[in-house]
Design a protein around this motif. Structure first.
Motif, mmCIF file in Angstrom:
data_model
loop_
_atom_site.group_PDB
_atom_site.id
_atom_site.type_symbol
_atom_site.label_atom_id
_atom_site.label_comp_id
_atom_site.label_asym_id
_atom_site.label_seq_id
_atom_site.Cartn_x
_atom_site.Cartn_y
_atom_site.Cartn_z
ATOM 1 N N ASP A 202 37.274 46.306 43.250
ATOM 2 C CA ASP A 202 36.434 45.338 42.556
ATOM 3 C C ASP A 202 35.330 44.810 43.454
ATOM 4 O OD1 ASP A 202 38.195 45.748 40.555
ATOM 5 O OD2 ASP A 202 38.927 43.695 40.410
ATOM 6 N N ARG A 203 35.643 44.622 44.729
ATOM 7 C CA ARG A 203 34.654 44.087 45.664
ATOM 8 C C ARG A 203 33.460 45.029 45.792
ATOM 9 N NH1 ARG A 203 31.801 40.047 47.270
ATOM 10 N NH2 ARG A 203 31.275 40.053 49.500
ATOM 11 N N ALA A 204 33.712 46.331 45.759
ATOM 12 C CA ALA A 204 32.627 47.303 45.843
ATOM 13 C C ALA A 204 31.685 47.168 44.643
ATOM 14 C CB ALA A 204 33.193 48.718 45.925
ATOM 15 N N ILE A 205 32.227 46.880 43.472
ATOM 16 C CA ILE A 205 31.392 46.671 42.287
ATOM 17 C C ILE A 205 30.516 45.445 42.475
ATOM 18 C CG2 ILE A 205 31.431 46.034 39.829
ATOM 19 C CD1 ILE A 205 32.011 48.964 40.278
ATOM 20 N N ASP A 206 31.104 44.346 42.963
ATOM 21 C CA ASP A 206 30.332 43.121 43.184
ATOM 22 C C ASP A 206 29.185 43.348 44.163
ATOM 23 O OD1 ASP A 206 32.045 41.795 41.465
ATOM 24 O OD2 ASP A 206 33.318 41.026 43.064
ATOM 25 N N LEU A 207 29.451 44.077 45.242
ATOM 26 C CA LEU A 207 28.409 44.358 46.238
ATOM 27 C C LEU A 207 27.310 45.230 45.648
ATOM 28 C CD1 LEU A 207 30.621 44.992 49.401
ATOM 29 C CD2 LEU A 207 29.137 43.017 48.967
ATOM 30 N N ALA A 208 27.703 46.236 44.859
ATOM 31 C CA ALA A 208 26.707 47.107 44.247
ATOM 32 C C ALA A 208 25.840 46.339 43.246
ATOM 33 C CB ALA A 208 27.391 48.292 43.563
ATOM 34 N N VAL A 209 26.446 45.422 42.489
ATOM 35 C CA VAL A 209 25.678 44.589 41.562
ATOM 36 C C VAL A 209 24.676 43.738 42.336
ATOM 37 C CG1 VAL A 209 25.809 42.639 39.967
ATOM 38 C CG2 VAL A 209 27.406 44.549 39.724
ATOM 39 N N SER A 210 25.094 43.162 43.451
ATOM 40 C CA SER A 210 24.188 42.333 44.267
ATOM 41 C C SER A 210 23.003 43.150 44.774
ATOM 42 C CB SER A 210 24.950 41.722 45.450
ATOM 43 O OG SER A 210 25.936 40.827 44.998
ATOM 44 N N ARG A 211 23.274 44.361 45.264
ATOM 45 C CA ARG A 211 22.189 45.201 45.770
ATOM 46 C C ARG A 211 21.244 45.622 44.636
ATOM 47 N NH1 ARG A 211 26.473 47.500 48.940
ATOM 48 N NH2 ARG A 211 26.666 49.207 47.440
ATOM 49 N N LEU A 212 21.815 45.909 43.470
ATOM 50 C CA LEU A 212 20.987 46.306 42.336
ATOM 51 C C LEU A 212 20.124 45.138 41.864
ATOM 52 C CD1 LEU A 212 20.415 48.750 40.605
ATOM 53 C CD2 LEU A 212 22.314 48.086 39.117
ATOM 54 N N ARG A 213 20.684 43.940 41.836
ATOM 55 C CA ARG A 213 19.893 42.763 41.472
ATOM 56 C C ARG A 213 18.706 42.593 42.413
ATOM 57 N NH1 ARG A 213 24.993 38.669 40.419
ATOM 58 N NH2 ARG A 213 25.064 38.858 38.117
ATOM 59 N N ASP B 237 16.031 40.444 40.441
ATOM 60 C CA ASP B 237 16.816 39.512 39.627
ATOM 61 C C ASP B 237 17.386 38.426 40.544
ATOM 62 O OD1 ASP B 237 17.732 38.752 37.136
ATOM 63 O OD2 ASP B 237 19.529 39.992 37.209
ATOM 64 N N ALA B 238 17.085 37.168 40.233
ATOM 65 C CA ALA B 238 17.478 36.064 41.114
ATOM 66 C C ALA B 238 18.975 36.071 41.369
ATOM 67 C CB ALA B 238 17.058 34.734 40.496
ATOM 68 N N ALA B 239 19.356 35.947 42.632
ATOM 69 C CA ALA B 239 20.774 35.993 42.986
ATOM 70 C C ALA B 239 21.539 34.801 42.446
ATOM 71 C CB ALA B 239 20.923 36.077 44.509
ATOM 72 N N ARG B 240 20.910 33.595 42.472
ATOM 73 C CA ARG B 240 21.616 32.385 42.041
ATOM 74 C C ARG B 240 21.709 32.284 40.518
ATOM 75 N NH1 ARG B 240 22.797 28.512 45.688
ATOM 76 N NH2 ARG B 240 21.966 28.751 47.804
ATOM 77 N N GLU B 241 20.636 32.612 39.828
ATOM 78 C CA GLU B 241 20.640 32.532 38.367
ATOM 79 C C GLU B 241 20.059 33.815 37.789
ATOM 80 O OE1 GLU B 241 18.770 29.056 36.911
ATOM 81 O OE2 GLU B 241 20.024 27.670 38.047
ATOM 82 N N PRO B 242 20.789 34.907 37.871
ATOM 83 C CA PRO B 242 20.264 36.191 37.372
ATOM 84 C C PRO B 242 20.033 36.159 35.871
ATOM 85 C CG PRO B 242 22.602 36.356 37.882
ATOM 86 C CD PRO B 242 22.152 35.027 38.401
ATOM 87 N N GLN B 243 18.896 36.728 35.446
ATOM 88 C CA GLN B 243 18.566 36.769 34.030
ATOM 89 C C GLN B 243 18.754 38.159 33.423
ATOM 90 O OE1 GLN B 243 17.635 33.844 32.381
ATOM 91 N NE2 GLN B 243 18.355 33.082 34.360
ATOM 92 N N LEU C 154 20.922 41.061 35.067
ATOM 93 C CA LEU C 154 22.328 41.449 35.232
ATOM 94 C C LEU C 154 23.149 40.168 35.296
ATOM 95 C CD1 LEU C 154 22.272 44.422 37.784
ATOM 96 C CD2 LEU C 154 22.908 44.479 35.382
ATOM 97 N N ARG C 155 23.599 39.738 34.147
ATOM 98 C CA ARG C 155 24.286 38.457 34.055
ATOM 99 C C ARG C 155 25.764 38.589 34.405
ATOM 100 N NH1 ARG C 155 21.573 34.380 31.460
ATOM 101 N NH2 ARG C 155 19.644 34.957 30.345
ATOM 102 N N THR C 156 26.268 37.550 35.060
ATOM 103 C CA THR C 156 27.706 37.447 35.304
ATOM 104 C C THR C 156 28.350 36.701 34.140
ATOM 105 O OG1 THR C 156 27.380 37.369 37.699
ATOM 106 C CG2 THR C 156 29.500 36.596 36.857
ATOM 107 N N VAL C 157 29.326 37.298 33.524
ATOM 108 C CA VAL C 157 30.077 36.643 32.454
ATOM 109 C C VAL C 157 31.409 36.226 33.061
ATOM 110 C CG1 VAL C 157 31.049 36.867 30.136
ATOM 111 C CG2 VAL C 157 28.957 38.118 30.743
ATOM 112 N N ARG C 158 31.530 34.956 33.335
ATOM 113 C CA ARG C 158 32.656 34.453 34.111
ATOM 114 C C ARG C 158 33.996 34.859 33.497
ATOM 115 N NH1 ARG C 158 32.252 31.089 38.113
ATOM 116 N NH2 ARG C 158 30.164 30.411 37.436
ATOM 117 N N GLY C 159 34.838 35.414 34.341
ATOM 118 C CA GLY C 159 36.169 35.808 33.911
ATOM 119 C C GLY C 159 36.223 37.117 33.139
ATOM 120 N N GLU C 160 35.041 37.730 32.873
ATOM 121 C CA GLU C 160 35.023 38.957 32.072
ATOM 122 C C GLU C 160 34.340 40.132 32.770
ATOM 123 O OE1 GLU C 160 34.124 38.644 27.898
ATOM 124 O OE2 GLU C 160 34.285 36.461 27.980
ATOM 125 N N GLY C 161 33.198 39.892 33.428
ATOM 126 C CA GLY C 161 32.511 40.989 34.092
ATOM 127 C C GLY C 161 31.017 40.770 34.133
#
Length: 232
Positions: free
Chosen positions: A188-199, A204-210, A212-219
């Motif tokens: 899972d950590r690899a997915i999070d890192l890849a999302v950060s690099r893609l943003r 796409d703002a890291a703090r408030e991405p518009q 690639l949105r983070t859906v808390r608890g879901e993905g």
């Protein structure tokens, strides 16, 4: 050039088809048995495999299944009085069959028909989203000013997964399934890192991405329209 692999233990058939198919614009490689076929498929890219089901070293039906697992279209060559093998081959995922002996011109027509069906079902090479264009074949992002950004394999697989499922929430587990390469282990950590690099590449703002949105608890979710586009 369309690259095809002809697999047949009869040297006269192999060489005859190579000469004939090349006249119609095919680049043709040859294999005499299943072992040679596997080596070539693992080493080169092919658009279509013409496979004789009666090979000396391995059951043609198992080879057909193996080719389909590798995403390759298969046109089977079968004995004229062997309907059971034809049915079994089609059930294994073969795209078409032709009974021996056959007219080479009919083989060309059937090969082209299979390739047309496959290409109609393939994802679009160029996709437009949020001011970007994505070249699926070259694995690059093209910005509004025409600038090109290369993507790592992980970034490419992740972006392709999001573009194929826009505005849908994809769990980390689902993203792992969509992006994992054969023989590799990721978490899972690899997915999070890849999302950060893609943003970062998408701006796409890291703090408030518009985008690639983070859906808390879901993905994660790609929040934009995606349409096929020209890459010219």
């Amino acid at each position: 050039m369309t690259r095809c692999l002809v697999v047949d233990d009869d040297a006269d058939i192999r060489l005859g088809l190579q000469d004939y198919l090349q006249r119609f614009g095919f680049t043709v490689s040859l294999a005499a048995d299943g072992a040679q076929m596997r080596r070539l498929v693992n080493a080169e890219r092919f658009d279509l495999v013409v496979l004789d089901l009666l090979l000396p070293d391995e059951d043609g039906l198992s080879l057909c299944r193996w080719l389909r697992e590798h995403g390759l279209p298969v046109l089977m060559l079968t004995a004229i009085g062997d309907p059971a093998s034809r049915v079994a081959g089609l059930e294994m995922g073969a795209d078409d069959y032709l009974a021996k002996p056959f007219e080479p011109r009919e083989l060309v027509a059937r090969m082209r028909a299979v390739l047309r069906r496959v290409r109609r079902s393939e994802p679009a090479r160029g996709l437009a989203f949020a001011g970007w264009r994505f070249d699926r074949e070259q694995r690059i992002l093209i910005g509004a000013e025409g600038e090109a950004l290369m993507l790592s394999t992980a970034e490419y697989r992740l972006l392709a997964a999001f573009l194929d499922h826009p505005r849908r929430v994809l769990s980390r587990e689902r993203l792992l399934q969509l992006t994992r390469a054969d023989g590799t282990e990721v978490n899972d950590r690899a997915i999070d890192l890849a999302v950060s690099r893609l943003r970062a590449k998408l701006g796409d703002a890291a703090r408030e991405p518009q985008l690639l949105r983070t859906v808390r608890g879901e993905g994660y979710s790609l929040d934009c329209e995606v349409t096929p586009c020209s890459l010219d």
